[in-house]
Structure formats: C-alpha cells, structure tokens
Design a protein around this motif. Sequence first.
Motif, PDB file in Angstrom:
ATOM      1  N   ARG A  60       0.868  -1.038   0.091  1.00  0.00           N
ATOM      2  CA  ARG A  60      -0.070   0.055   0.061  1.00  0.00           C
ATOM      3  C   ARG A  60       0.801   1.225  -0.152  1.00  0.00           C
ATOM      4  O   ARG A  60       1.640   1.353   0.959  1.00  0.00           O
ATOM      5  CB  ARG A  60      -0.768   0.038   1.268  1.00  0.00           C
ATOM      6  CG  ARG A  60      -1.813   0.949   1.359  1.00  0.00           C
ATOM      7  CD  ARG A  60      -2.863   1.077   2.397  1.00  0.00           C
ATOM      8  NE  ARG A  60      -4.033   2.129   2.494  1.00  0.00           N
ATOM      9  CZ  ARG A  60      -3.773   3.118   3.281  1.00  0.00           C
ATOM     10  NH1 ARG A  60      -2.568   3.309   3.942  1.00  0.00           N
ATOM     11  NH2 ARG A  60      -4.690   4.113   3.006  1.00  0.00           N
ATOM     12  N   THR A  69      -3.193   0.249  -3.633  1.00  0.00           N
ATOM     13  CA  THR A  69      -2.894  -1.118  -3.218  1.00  0.00           C
ATOM     14  C   THR A  69      -2.407  -2.144  -4.185  1.00  0.00           C
ATOM     15  O   THR A  69      -3.640  -2.192  -4.957  1.00  0.00           O
ATOM     16  CB  THR A  69      -4.021  -1.450  -2.323  1.00  0.00           C
ATOM     17  OG1 THR A  69      -4.202  -0.598  -1.147  1.00  0.00           O
ATOM     18  CG2 THR A  69      -3.694  -2.807  -1.393  1.00  0.00           C
ATOM     19  N   ALA A  85      -6.638  -1.782  -5.492  1.00  0.00           N
ATOM     20  CA  ALA A  85      -7.474  -0.811  -5.037  1.00  0.00           C
ATOM     21  C   ALA A  85      -6.825   0.309  -5.263  1.00  0.00           C
ATOM     22  O   ALA A  85      -5.641   0.686  -5.264  1.00  0.00           O
ATOM     23  CB  ALA A  85      -7.647  -0.975  -3.618  1.00  0.00           C
ATOM     24  N   ASP A  88      -8.229   3.212  -1.271  1.00  0.00           N
ATOM     25  CA  ASP A  88      -8.868   2.040  -0.527  1.00  0.00           C
ATOM     26  C   ASP A  88     -10.255   1.694  -0.994  1.00  0.00           C
ATOM     27  O   ASP A  88     -11.030   1.133  -0.254  1.00  0.00           O
ATOM     28  CB  ASP A  88      -8.967   2.883   1.097  1.00  0.00           C
ATOM     29  CG  ASP A  88      -7.638   3.111   1.682  1.00  0.00           C
ATOM     30  OD1 ASP A  88      -6.652   2.151   1.448  1.00  0.00           O
ATOM     31  OD2 ASP A  88      -7.343   4.144   2.239  1.00  0.00           O
ATOM     32  N   GLN A  89     -10.442   1.922  -2.094  1.00  0.00           N
ATOM     33  CA  GLN A  89     -11.692   1.406  -2.813  1.00  0.00           C
ATOM     34  C   GLN A  89     -11.192   0.247  -3.870  1.00  0.00           C
ATOM     35  O   GLN A  89     -10.484   0.444  -4.663  1.00  0.00           O
ATOM     36  CB  GLN A  89     -12.571   2.379  -3.734  1.00  0.00           C
ATOM     37  CG  GLN A  89     -12.963   3.596  -2.740  1.00  0.00           C
ATOM     38  CD  GLN A  89     -13.930   3.087  -1.647  1.00  0.00           C
ATOM     39  OE1 GLN A  89     -15.119   2.304  -1.938  1.00  0.00           O
ATOM     40  NE2 GLN A  89     -13.551   3.491  -0.466  1.00  0.00           N
ATOM     41  N   PRO A  90     -11.923  -1.076  -3.646  1.00  0.00           N
ATOM     42  CA  PRO A  90     -11.506  -1.841  -4.782  1.00  0.00           C
ATOM     43  C   PRO A  90     -12.044  -1.497  -6.069  1.00  0.00           C
ATOM     44  O   PRO A  90     -12.671  -0.588  -6.179  1.00  0.00           O
ATOM     45  CB  PRO A  90     -12.299  -3.379  -4.154  1.00  0.00           C
ATOM     46  CG  PRO A  90     -13.306  -2.638  -3.011  1.00  0.00           C
ATOM     47  CD  PRO A  90     -12.853  -1.304  -2.958  1.00  0.00           C
TER      48      PRO A  90
END
Length: 98
Positions: A60, A69, A85, A88-90
């Motif tokens: 990350r 990520t 990601a 922090d959103q897939p």
Amino acid sequence: MAASFTHLRGILSLLVLGSMAVGTAPAKEDVADAELVKRALGLELTSIQDTQHPMRYRLRKSSPRLTTTKEIFETRDGAVARLVAVNDQPLSLTDELE
C-alpha cells in the motif's frame, strides 16, 4: 499558574516511578503471547530466505492525492504486481478489465 504546573508534573513523575518500582511478574498469558510472536517472526525470517517458496503480499502506497494497493507475487523470474485498490476502494469490474 507555572508553579501548579510544575507541582502537577512532579506528582505525575512520582506516580510513574512508583508504578515502575512496584513491578509485577508477567502473567503466563503474556509469556505465551511473547513466545508465539517470537516463533512467528522466526518462521517469517526463515521463509524470506527460502527462494523455493516465493512470497505473496500487499503493498500500500500513499501520497497526498492518491493511495494505491497492489498485490505482489514473487516468482523465480521476478515480481508481478496487480493493482487491487485505488484510494482504499476496490477496483470495479470494468477497471479490472482495462
């Protein structure tokens, strides 16, 4: 005002030193937990040095405007990274196909 602050700081120092002087023997659970952590770290260090078993981990990275990520797979020929990601959103299905 400064005198009461100095007085308060002195009392806090005495409390901290007093609690350190009393000391208690570590609980059996604490010793068992410490041994478990020590064993796990030993296994991790051993596996890092074993080139026959490549590692897989998430990386990350964060900057003021973007966080990414990636899933990293180590192979004999080098590392392969896959973005999983952003901020922090897939990734969506369409993002993954691009």
